[in-house]
Design a protein around this motif. Sequence first.
Motif, short mmCIF file in Angstrom:
data_model
loop_
_atom_site.label_atom_id
_atom_site.label_comp_id
_atom_site.label_asym_id
_atom_site.label_seq_id
_atom_site.Cartn_x
_atom_site.Cartn_y
_atom_site.Cartn_z
N GLY A 10 0.81 -1.20 0.00
CA GLY A 10 0.00 0.00 0.00
C GLY A 10 0.85 1.25 0.00
N LEU A 11 0.19 2.36 0.28
CA LEU A 11 0.85 3.66 0.33
C LEU A 11 1.12 4.02 1.79
N VAL A 12 2.34 4.43 2.08
CA VAL A 12 2.71 4.79 3.45
C VAL A 12 3.64 6.00 3.39
N SER A 17 5.39 2.26 8.67
CA SER A 17 5.61 0.82 8.69
C SER A 17 4.55 0.09 7.88
N LEU A 18 4.93 -1.06 7.37
CA LEU A 18 4.02 -1.96 6.70
C LEU A 18 4.45 -3.38 6.99
N ARG A 19 3.49 -4.29 6.97
CA ARG A 19 3.81 -5.71 7.10
C ARG A 19 3.25 -6.43 5.87
N LEU A 20 4.13 -7.08 5.14
CA LEU A 20 3.72 -7.89 3.99
C LEU A 20 3.60 -9.35 4.41
N SER A 21 2.69 -10.03 3.75
CA SER A 21 2.51 -11.46 4.00
C SER A 21 2.69 -12.23 2.69
N CYS A 22 3.17 -13.44 2.81
CA CYS A 22 3.30 -14.35 1.67
C CYS A 22 2.72 -15.69 2.10
N ALA A 23 1.53 -15.97 1.62
CA ALA A 23 0.87 -17.23 1.95
C ALA A 23 1.22 -18.27 0.89
N ALA A 24 1.65 -19.43 1.35
CA ALA A 24 2.10 -20.48 0.44
C ALA A 24 1.19 -21.70 0.52
N LEU A 85 10.32 3.28 6.87
CA LEU A 85 10.32 3.21 5.41
C LEU A 85 10.80 4.51 4.79
N LYS A 86 11.49 4.35 3.67
CA LYS A 86 12.04 5.47 2.92
C LYS A 86 11.46 5.47 1.51
N PRO A 87 11.46 6.63 0.85
CA PRO A 87 10.96 6.66 -0.53
C PRO A 87 11.67 5.66 -1.44
N GLU A 88 12.95 5.41 -1.19
CA GLU A 88 13.68 4.46 -2.03
C GLU A 88 13.28 3.00 -1.78
N THR A 107 3.35 -7.44 -4.67
CA THR A 107 2.48 -6.45 -4.04
C THR A 107 3.21 -5.12 -4.03
N GLN A 108 2.50 -4.06 -4.39
CA GLN A 108 3.11 -2.74 -4.54
C GLN A 108 3.25 -2.05 -3.19
N VAL A 109 4.43 -1.53 -2.94
CA VAL A 109 4.68 -0.69 -1.77
C VAL A 109 5.14 0.67 -2.27
N THR A 110 4.44 1.71 -1.86
CA THR A 110 4.78 3.07 -2.25
C THR A 110 5.00 3.90 -0.99
#
Length: 113
Positions: A10-12, A17-24, A85-88, A107-110
């Motif tokens: 998402g956009l932050v 902070s963000l938490r990504l998940s990867c369901a397998a 998180l940083k813009p880069e 998944t997009q992180v901005t």
Amino acid sequence: QVQLVESGGGLVQPGGSLRLSCAASGSMLSIYAMAWYRQAPGKQRELVGVIRSGGSTNYADSVKGRFTIFRDNLKNTMYLQMNSLKPEDTAVYYCYVPNFDSWGQGTQVTVSS
């Protein structure tokens, strides 16, 4: 073959902070290493970090101290906790299982104010 589905992007704002998940899919994934990669516009895909079957981790220098990878083996899910998180850090983030050469859809992180 292993099916991987990422979520949580998402956009932050910078510093957030963000938490990504990867369901397998599948079972016994706890015995395999898993990894997070990212790809920013116009750049090559790069390794963010890896978690091995025993739980040890390694990270790219650019995220060390800010990102943490962990996994819940009962849920067959790997996570990427991203702090400060940083813009880069803006990129599409992918999970990957080397033993099966399987990639998620990303998944997009901005990171932007």
